[in-house]
Design a protein around this motif. Sequence first.
Motif, PDB file in Angstrom:
ATOM      1  N   VAL A  98     -38.404 -34.798  18.237  1.00 15.51           N
ATOM      2  CA  VAL A  98     -39.318 -35.531  17.366  1.00 15.51           C
ATOM      3  C   VAL A  98     -40.271 -36.365  18.216  1.00 15.51           C
ATOM      4  CG1 VAL A  98     -39.535 -37.185  15.478  1.00 15.51           C
ATOM      5  CG2 VAL A  98     -37.555 -35.657  15.578  1.00 15.51           C
ATOM      6  N   ARG A 111     -43.404 -39.205  18.062  1.00 14.40           N
ATOM      7  CA  ARG A 111     -44.085 -40.168  17.204  1.00 14.40           C
ATOM      8  C   ARG A 111     -45.008 -41.004  18.081  1.00 14.40           C
ATOM      9  NH1 ARG A 111     -40.912 -45.012  15.808  1.00 14.40           N
ATOM     10  NH2 ARG A 111     -39.341 -43.593  15.025  1.00 14.40           N
ATOM     11  N   ILE A 121     -39.048 -39.330  20.450  1.00 16.82           N
ATOM     12  CA  ILE A 121     -38.127 -40.234  19.764  1.00 16.82           C
ATOM     13  C   ILE A 121     -36.713 -39.685  19.806  1.00 16.82           C
ATOM     14  CG2 ILE A 121     -37.616 -41.270  17.504  1.00 16.82           C
ATOM     15  CD1 ILE A 121     -40.122 -42.399  18.851  1.00 16.82           C
ATOM     16  N   HIS A 122     -36.621 -38.364  19.784  1.00 16.80           N
ATOM     17  CA  HIS A 122     -35.293 -37.766  19.655  1.00 16.80           C
ATOM     18  C   HIS A 122     -35.330 -36.317  20.125  1.00 16.80           C
ATOM     19  CE1 HIS A 122     -31.446 -36.729  17.690  1.00 16.80           C
ATOM     20  NE2 HIS A 122     -32.043 -35.593  17.433  1.00 16.80           N
ATOM     21  N   MET A 164     -28.422 -33.198  12.451  1.00 15.90           N
ATOM     22  CA  MET A 164     -29.475 -33.916  11.714  1.00 15.90           C
ATOM     23  C   MET A 164     -29.482 -33.495  10.261  1.00 15.90           C
ATOM     24  SD  MET A 164     -31.749 -35.686  13.578  1.00 15.90           S
ATOM     25  CE  MET A 164     -33.483 -35.343  13.575  1.00 15.90           C
ATOM     26  N   MET A 222     -32.876 -38.016   7.877  1.00 16.50           N
ATOM     27  CA  MET A 222     -32.904 -38.603   9.222  1.00 16.50           C
ATOM     28  C   MET A 222     -34.160 -38.172   9.959  1.00 16.50           C
ATOM     29  SD  MET A 222     -28.951 -37.800  10.209  1.00 16.50           S
ATOM     30  CE  MET A 222     -29.105 -38.003  11.978  1.00 16.50           C
ATOM     31  N   LEU A 223     -34.486 -36.912   9.785  1.00 14.52           N
ATOM     32  CA  LEU A 223     -35.646 -36.367  10.491  1.00 14.52           C
ATOM     33  C   LEU A 223     -36.928 -37.083  10.049  1.00 14.52           C
ATOM     34  CD1 LEU A 223     -36.562 -34.255  12.497  1.00 14.52           C
ATOM     35  CD2 LEU A 223     -36.725 -32.614  10.637  1.00 14.52           C
ATOM     36  N   ARG A 234     -37.217 -40.023   8.730  1.00 20.21           N
ATOM     37  CA  ARG A 234     -37.219 -41.404   9.185  1.00 20.21           C
ATOM     38  C   ARG A 234     -37.666 -41.495  10.645  1.00 20.21           C
ATOM     39  NH1 ARG A 234     -31.869 -43.022   7.910  1.00 20.21           N
ATOM     40  NH2 ARG A 234     -32.229 -42.024   5.915  1.00 20.21           N
ATOM     41  N   GLN A 235     -37.182 -40.541  11.441  1.00 26.80           N
ATOM     42  CA  GLN A 235     -37.575 -40.564  12.848  1.00 26.80           C
ATOM     43  C   GLN A 235     -39.045 -40.203  13.040  1.00 26.80           C
ATOM     44  OE1 GLN A 235     -34.555 -38.103  14.582  1.00 26.80           O
ATOM     45  NE2 GLN A 235     -33.506 -39.899  15.352  1.00 26.80           N
ATOM     46  N   GLY A 242     -41.111 -43.483  11.561  1.00 29.01           N
ATOM     47  CA  GLY A 242     -40.846 -44.796  12.148  1.00 29.01           C
ATOM     48  C   GLY A 242     -40.718 -45.861  11.078  1.00 29.01           C
ATOM     49  N   ARG A 243     -40.530 -47.111  11.487  1.00 30.28           N
ATOM     50  CA  ARG A 243     -40.240 -48.143  10.517  1.00 30.28           C
ATOM     51  C   ARG A 243     -41.157 -49.354  10.581  1.00 30.28           C
ATOM     52  NH1 ARG A 243     -38.678 -47.042   5.808  1.00 30.28           N
ATOM     53  NH2 ARG A 243     -36.792 -45.808   5.739  1.00 30.28           N
TER      54      ARG A 243
END
Lengths: 507, 320
Positions: free
Chosen positions: A217, A219, A224-225, A232, A236-237, A239-240, A243-244
């Motif tokens: 992933v 971003r 990120i991952h 997964m 979850m995917l 969200r990654q 981002g937040r």
Amino acid sequence: MAANNAPLMELRGIDKAFAGVKVLEEVDLSLHANRVQALAGENGAGKSTLMKILTGVYRADAGSITLRGDKVRFTTPRQAMDAGIAIIHQELNLIPTLSAGENIFLGREPRTRLGTVDWPRLYRDSSTLLERLQQRIDPRTPVSRLSIGQQQMVEIARALSLDAEIIVMDEPTDSLTDIETDILEQVIATLRDAGKSLVLITHRLAEIFRMCDDVAVLRDGKLIHQGPTAEMNEDMLIRQMVGRELADRYPYEPPTPGDTLIEVADLVAPGVEGVSFHARAGEVLGFGGLMGAGRTEMAQALCGDVGVISGQVRLRGREVRFTSPRQALRAGLVYVPEDRKQAGLLLDHPVGENMSLTALPAFCGPLGIIRHGQENAAIRHYIDAFSIKLSDPRQHTETLSGGNQQKVSLAKALMCQPDIVILDEPTRGVDVGAKREIYLLINQLKRDGKCVLLISSEMSELLGLSDRIMVLAGGRITGEFTRDEATQEKIMTAAAHVDAPQEISAR
Amino acid sequence: MSAPATHHVTRLLIDNKAFLALALLVAVSAGMSDNFLTLDNTLNVLRQTSINAIIAMGVTFVILTAGIDLSVGAVLALTGAFAASMTASGLAPWLSVPGTVAAGAALGAISGLFVAYGRVQAFIVTLVAMTILRGAALVFTDGRPIAIGASEAADTFWLLGGGYWFGVPIPIYLMFFVFVLCWSVLHHTRFGRHVYAVGGGEKVARLSGINVNRIKISVYAISGACAALAGVVLTARLGSAQPTAGTGYELDAIAAVVIGGTSLMGGRGRIFGTLIGALVIGVLNNALNIMGVSSYYQMIAKGAVILLAVLIDSRSQSSS
């Protein structure tokens, strides 16, 4: 961790910037034989750029690439190709007037002993490749006569013909039907089992889980991952990917909505399959969706650049049908296009002349003679108001940074005092600092009682600035949310609903 | 006053390599022949240049929109014949000259219509126009020169090509009049700004509310009008209209525009450059004549100078 053996190819610490804007930062990625690697991320996260570095189209500013344990440095796509790396680009790279077979072997045509093209062999080999993809295409057919899906298959056949070790596919299923996608899935599985390493970029999350072994992933240009897909799930995917942290990045101000300025009912235009919405003065209406969802096409139809096929557009309650952007501008609707270079600005012209181009009639006396004093005063006013950094309004626009160019683009649109402003990806190619300045300008527009239609593929930006959000997919509205009910997950779900757009109208 | 003025002159010199080329050419010519830098010869060069300069300034508008006009030589021949026959029938110049220029504008506008609405490439449209109008000129004149005759109208008309005012040939005044007009239009009117915008990027221009088709038609009309004015000057000077007049003039005009630094890709260039470009060609022709170089070698030399000028320009642009 992803596979038991050593990676076939490894990228370490890859950095890349364009005109000072960082698009990739310290990215690591390892590719393994017998694995399908998914690359996920929002638009502009850097996926395509990373793949272009992998295949020699771009060169990394920093970092290293290892192939089978050896350091490599590709300076041309040809070198990457010779090293066994093939890419299927998102945009089709076929020559429409040439046949499917000629395209597959372009630049690598088999030769006879006399040095002429061995046509029977070329077409025989092309047929074999197309048959592997279960395509019944005569390789002598010109590409222009094939459907987009078939063209995509020709593109894939070309990658297969290279017999590459590593095959990168950038959104290959975008233009494929479900049946063709199933075929591609089988082909991908066969290639993997034959020991190849595949990279798949797709925005269809289901495909990641169906076709891929690992997922990485990206971003905002950072990895990120990376790990097996099995660990997964879709939530979850997402969200990654999105981002937040966004609260302070977006200086949101509540709206003071006024009259309804624009009403659109069942708008149909090329790429737009029936869109309805309304927006009011002092309001920012966001438009989310994936690339190719029909948002830019909608904007082009609204501003008169492209003909409307059917449907109604009302400005301040009066029905309008624009046949040129000129008419739209006169009615107070201005479109700031996504593509600054092709559509927004004359980059090799002076900044000042760009800014005043649209509003020029306002600065002209009899016989169209320009009142330079008035014009320059207006230019200076906007340079100050938007804090555009330049040394002289006469300097060429291309010498400005992306953010300043975008501000020039906005000034150009606003100088003619519009009521309705359509902003198409206003922060593309703009660095973080300038982004915030543009957000503040959007808020200023809102305060001034303008109606802002904001098209953005950056989910967080859309959520951070919009009062309401419409989501488009396949030329239709697949979701409509107020600011309070909108979440990244909801928008992403609506945007990915390419296959079942009709469900949403029952919202 | 002097600081910005000097700055302006320096910038003018740097921006206009053609100007430096002209200065160099004049210096070399003056060094090689005593007859070159005399008042008589200077006026002679300016007069000889005026026809090409007037045509080239019109063509500059077309090239600024990323178009091209190959029909100007043929327009000159046909409109020159119009002017001659009007004058021969006794029509006064104050009627025949505007009539001729209007006819040239109309012929140009027809090409413009096909470029704008027909979406045919300008090269093809104006190549066709060149062929048809050249044929039309032969039909109209029946293949023979048309004399302006001997009348009061003809005498006045002749002044436009052969007359003097304060010792300076009238065509030179006309050339500077066209220059001032074109310069004002390009730099001080909305229309001029729109011409640059259309050449700089048609899509940008369209989205900025510019009526692109109207601009395109207008620039071909301007080019036609300038060619017709040049036709008037040539006809007046010779006292007759030749059906084959102006053959190859389109290439001299394009050369002048290009030497003057206007980009064939559109959107960039200056009318002042075109004037200088026309003078470069004029001075070169004149100097080679004075030095007694044969006309065969003159063509080779002219080609070489154009190539050199364009090379210098393209190099300086790619490095900036």
